[in-house]
Design a protein around this motif. Structure first.
Motif, PDB file in Angstrom:
ATOM      1  N   UNK A   1      24.513   0.542  -4.125  1.00 54.65           N
ATOM      2  CA  UNK A   1      23.566  -0.519  -4.500  1.00 54.65           C
ATOM      3  C   UNK A   1      22.485  -0.756  -3.450  1.00 54.65           C
ATOM      4  N   UNK A   2      22.691  -0.321  -2.221  1.00 52.10           N
ATOM      5  CA  UNK A   2      21.710  -0.558  -1.172  1.00 52.10           C
ATOM      6  C   UNK A   2      20.591   0.483  -1.156  1.00 52.10           C
ATOM      7  N   UNK A   3      20.696   1.534  -1.972  1.00 54.09           N
ATOM      8  CA  UNK A   3      19.665   2.565  -1.980  1.00 54.09           C
ATOM      9  C   UNK A   3      18.502   2.205  -2.890  1.00 54.09           C
ATOM     10  N   UNK A   4      18.692   1.266  -3.784  1.00 54.92           N
ATOM     11  CA  UNK A   4      17.636   0.866  -4.712  1.00 54.92           C
ATOM     12  C   UNK A   4      16.996  -0.430  -4.237  1.00 54.92           C
ATOM     13  N   UNK A   5      15.685  -0.479  -4.314  1.00 55.67           N
ATOM     14  CA  UNK A   5      14.962  -1.682  -3.900  1.00 55.67           C
ATOM     15  C   UNK A   5      14.763  -2.587  -5.105  1.00 55.67           C
ATOM     16  N   UNK A   6      14.846  -3.873  -4.855  1.00 58.03           N
ATOM     17  CA  UNK A   6      14.527  -4.829  -5.904  1.00 58.03           C
ATOM     18  C   UNK A   6      13.013  -4.967  -5.960  1.00 58.03           C
ATOM     19  N   UNK A   7      12.478  -5.478  -7.059  1.00 54.96           N
ATOM     20  CA  UNK A   7      11.028  -5.690  -7.119  1.00 54.96           C
ATOM     21  C   UNK A   7      10.520  -6.597  -5.999  1.00 54.96           C
ATOM     22  N   UNK A   8      11.329  -7.568  -5.608  1.00 54.17           N
ATOM     23  CA  UNK A   8      10.933  -8.469  -4.529  1.00 54.17           C
ATOM     24  C   UNK A   8      10.815  -7.720  -3.202  1.00 54.17           C
ATOM     25  N   UNK A   9      11.775  -6.846  -2.918  1.00 51.81           N
ATOM     26  CA  UNK A   9      11.720  -6.062  -1.684  1.00 51.81           C
ATOM     27  C   UNK A   9      10.518  -5.132  -1.685  1.00 51.81           C
ATOM     28  N   UNK A  10      10.235  -4.537  -2.827  1.00 53.01           N
ATOM     29  CA  UNK A  10       9.087  -3.637  -2.941  1.00 53.01           C
ATOM     30  C   UNK A  10       7.779  -4.397  -2.715  1.00 53.01           C
ATOM     31  N   UNK A  11       7.664  -5.591  -3.281  1.00 55.87           N
ATOM     32  CA  UNK A  11       6.453  -6.401  -3.114  1.00 55.87           C
ATOM     33  C   UNK A  11       6.276  -6.826  -1.657  1.00 55.87           C
ATOM     34  N   UNK A  12       7.380  -7.155  -0.982  1.00 60.14           N
ATOM     35  CA  UNK A  12       7.293  -7.536   0.428  1.00 60.14           C
ATOM     36  C   UNK A  12       6.811  -6.378   1.290  1.00 60.14           C
ATOM     37  N   UNK A  13       7.286  -5.163   0.995  1.00 57.48           N
ATOM     38  CA  UNK A  13       6.856  -3.993   1.755  1.00 57.48           C
ATOM     39  C   UNK A  13       5.374  -3.694   1.517  1.00 57.48           C
ATOM     40  N   UNK A  14       4.925  -3.849   0.273  1.00 54.01           N
ATOM     41  CA  UNK A  14       3.510  -3.633  -0.024  1.00 54.01           C
ATOM     42  C   UNK A  14       2.649  -4.664   0.692  1.00 54.01           C
ATOM     43  N   UNK A  15       3.093  -5.923   0.734  1.00 56.22           N
ATOM     44  CA  UNK A  15       2.346  -6.978   1.420  1.00 56.22           C
ATOM     45  C   UNK A  15       2.261  -6.690   2.917  1.00 56.22           C
ATOM     46  N   UNK A  16       3.354  -6.221   3.513  1.00 52.36           N
ATOM     47  CA  UNK A  16       3.335  -5.888   4.939  1.00 52.36           C
ATOM     48  C   UNK A  16       2.366  -4.752   5.223  1.00 52.36           C
ATOM     49  N   UNK A  17       2.320  -3.767   4.332  1.00 53.13           N
ATOM     50  CA  UNK A  17       1.401  -2.641   4.518  1.00 53.13           C
ATOM     51  C   UNK A  17      -0.055  -3.108   4.412  1.00 53.13           C
ATOM     52  N   UNK A  18      -0.346  -3.994   3.463  1.00 55.50           N
ATOM     53  CA  UNK A  18      -1.708  -4.527   3.320  1.00 55.50           C
ATOM     54  C   UNK A  18      -2.079  -5.365   4.535  1.00 55.50           C
ATOM     55  N   UNK A  19      -1.135  -6.174   5.023  1.00 59.50           N
ATOM     56  CA  UNK A  19      -1.384  -6.970   6.223  1.00 59.50           C
ATOM     57  C   UNK A  19      -1.747  -6.063   7.395  1.00 59.50           C
ATOM     58  N   UNK A  20      -0.986  -4.988   7.560  1.00 60.86           N
ATOM     59  CA  UNK A  20      -1.229  -4.062   8.669  1.00 60.86           C
ATOM     60  C   UNK A  20      -2.594  -3.387   8.529  1.00 60.86           C
ATOM     61  N   UNK A  21      -2.985  -3.016   7.299  1.00 60.75           N
ATOM     62  CA  UNK A  21      -4.290  -2.385   7.080  1.00 60.75           C
ATOM     63  C   UNK A  21      -5.424  -3.320   7.488  1.00 60.75           C
ATOM     64  N   UNK A  22      -5.352  -4.579   7.047  1.00 58.57           N
ATOM     65  CA  UNK A  22      -6.416  -5.540   7.355  1.00 58.57           C
ATOM     66  C   UNK A  22      -6.425  -5.869   8.853  1.00 58.57           C
ATOM     67  N   UNK A  23      -5.257  -6.036   9.450  1.00 58.59           N
ATOM     68  CA  UNK A  23      -5.197  -6.310  10.891  1.00 58.59           C
ATOM     69  C   UNK A  23      -5.779  -5.159  11.702  1.00 58.59           C
TER      70      UNK A  23
END
Length: 101
Positions: free
Chosen positions: A5-27
């Protein structure tokens, strides 16, 4: 066969990772700039930076590519970037000369 069960990401986890990547791009763009930037300049900076993603530019068939400033603005507020003027932003924690009036 059961899957781990730990190998699959929930939609919430996926959205958090995308937000972190966008934050890093803008920073990355704000940190590299020597001056305050508009959301349009930030969007094109994200697009043109090495390793940058294309989330900040709208590509509509039959039209010129345009900056998606609403997404960039959301990221600027989320990372608590400093607004220094009408539509100009600096990296978080930047000191503004003269102070706000």
């Amino acid at each position: 066969m059961m899957t781990n069960p730990n190998t699959h990401k929930t939609p919430h986890q996926d959205a958090k990772e995308q937000a972190k990547a966008k934050n890093a791009d803008v920073l990355r763009v704000l940190t590299g700039a020597g001056k305050a930037l508009t959301p349009t300049e930030i969007a094109w900076g994200v697009e043109n930076s090495p390793g940058g993603e294309s989330w900040s530019i709208l590509r509509i068939p039959g039209h010129e590519p345009m900056a998606n400033t609403s997404l960039v603005g959301a990221v600027l507020r989320r990372i608590k970037a400093v607004k220094v003027g009408r539509g100009l932003w600096l990296k978080p924690g930047a000191k503004v000369k003269g102070g706000a009036k």
